[in-house]
Design a protein around this motif. Structure first.
Motif, PDB file in Angstrom:
ATOM      1  N   GLU A  80      44.727  47.902  27.601  1.00 32.25           N
ATOM      2  CA  GLU A  80      44.164  47.380  28.849  1.00 32.25           C
ATOM      3  C   GLU A  80      43.454  46.041  28.613  1.00 32.25           C
ATOM      4  O   GLU A  80      43.547  45.124  29.431  1.00 32.25           O
ATOM      5  CB  GLU A  80      43.194  48.399  29.460  1.00 32.25           C
ATOM      6  N   HIS A  85      51.580  44.203  30.519  1.00 26.04           N
ATOM      7  CA  HIS A  85      51.922  45.530  29.973  1.00 26.04           C
ATOM      8  C   HIS A  85      53.424  45.586  29.669  1.00 26.04           C
ATOM      9  O   HIS A  85      53.846  46.088  28.631  1.00 26.04           O
ATOM     10  CB  HIS A  85      51.613  46.624  30.997  1.00 26.04           C
ATOM     11  N   ARG A 142      39.854  41.930  36.167  1.00 23.31           N
ATOM     12  CA  ARG A 142      40.534  42.860  37.071  1.00 23.31           C
ATOM     13  C   ARG A 142      39.606  43.307  38.199  1.00 23.31           C
ATOM     14  O   ARG A 142      40.048  43.819  39.214  1.00 23.31           O
ATOM     15  CB  ARG A 142      41.073  44.064  36.311  1.00 23.31           C
ATOM     16  N   HIS A 144      48.729  41.282  35.206  1.00 18.67           N
ATOM     17  CA  HIS A 144      48.304  42.388  34.336  1.00 18.67           C
ATOM     18  C   HIS A 144      49.485  43.329  34.062  1.00 18.67           C
ATOM     19  O   HIS A 144      49.733  43.716  32.913  1.00 18.67           O
ATOM     20  CB  HIS A 144      47.154  43.145  35.019  1.00 18.67           C
ATOM     21  N   GLU A 145      50.243  43.663  35.097  1.00 18.19           N
ATOM     22  CA  GLU A 145      51.381  44.579  34.908  1.00 18.19           C
ATOM     23  C   GLU A 145      52.507  43.897  34.139  1.00 18.19           C
ATOM     24  O   GLU A 145      53.187  44.534  33.331  1.00 18.19           O
ATOM     25  CB  GLU A 145      51.882  45.110  36.255  1.00 18.19           C
TER      26      GLU A 145
HETATM   27 ZN   LIG Z   1      46.719  48.325  32.866  1.00 13.24          ZN
END
Ligand SMILES: [Zn+2]
Length: 238
Positions: free
Chosen positions: A174, A153, A138, A149-150
């Motif tokens: 994370e 999630h 990141r 990444h999102e």
């Molecule tokens: Zn995150």
């Protein structure tokens, strides 16, 4: 003026109506933010909206993001998040404040709405500050990694539900999102080596930049989850 019960009732109804209208306006920022993001493209299965003209290389970024998402453990071909690009940092800060969040991050995902908001300023400044290092992390300042990444999630939210997802410790939440977002790109990089990655994490000198020490907390979580999954063969569930 004589205040009657009827008049008090009218005031109450007006107040209630105004409160409901305000609350609707508040929710619309998260669920129906399109008026704030008039520029739109569809590419590689993603819907992208932006407050200003969409950057010229965004189709390539979306191809990369699609490649990253395709390699994720929890991706089962479900529909993707809608991507809202905040080229104005003010707009990104505004959305974060409404959500009650700090605004130092690269993005904000509103999973129940299926929308994710990204800060052009933060993503690009992270890459510039760290000189694009470490790659496949990141801290690289990669748009496609930030999108992936999102999505990662969001896939966790879909997998375990919102309540459970919120109770996952930060290192796992994370770390797993970063690991998932970079799994396909590390696999395609013939120079990639987990041991040198670990060495980089432990080498203090590598984390010194012109503006002080780079926070390596997220990278530590990323490497930990990578170790557990790629080396020890664990999955998200355990
Ligand atoms: Zn995150």
């Amino acid at each position: 003026m004589k205040v009657t019960i009827r008049r008090v009732g009218e005031w109450f109804l007006w107040g209630l109506g105004a409160a409901v209208a305000l609350f609707g306006l508040y929710l619309s920022v998260f669920f129906f933010p399109y008026p704030l993001f008039p520029h739109h493209i569809e590419h590689a299965g993603f819907s992208v909206y932006s407050d200003r003209e969409i950057p010229g290389d965004f189709e390539r970024i979306l191809d990369e993001a699609r490649f990253r998402v395709g390699g994720m453990e929890l991706y089962r071909g479900a529909k993707d998040l809608r991507i809202f690009v905040c080229r104005s940092q003010r707009l990104f800060v505004f959305v974060n404040k409404l959500a009650g969040k700090g605004h130092g991050g690269q993005a904000l995902v509103i999973s129940v709405a299926g929308n994710a908001f990204f800060s052009e300023t933060v993503i690009e400044s992270v890459g510039q500050r760290n000189g694009g290092r470490p790659v496949h992390s990141r801290l690289e300042g990669s748009w496609s990694a930030a999108i992936a990444h999102e999505v990662a999630h969001d896939l966790v939210f879909s997998e375990v539900g919102y309540g459970k997802a919120r109770r996952i410790p930060a290192w796992k939440s994370e770390g797993f999102a970063d690991y998932s977002a970079n799994l396909a790109s590390t696999g395609a990089d013939s120079d990639y080596d987990f041991r040198s990655r670990l060495g980089l994490l432990l080498d203090d000198d590598s984390w010194q930049s012109g503006v002080g020490f780079i926070d390596r907390r997220h990278f530590r979580w990323h490497v930990l989850v990578e170790y557990l999954c790629s080396v020890k063969g664990m999955t998200f569930a355990g």
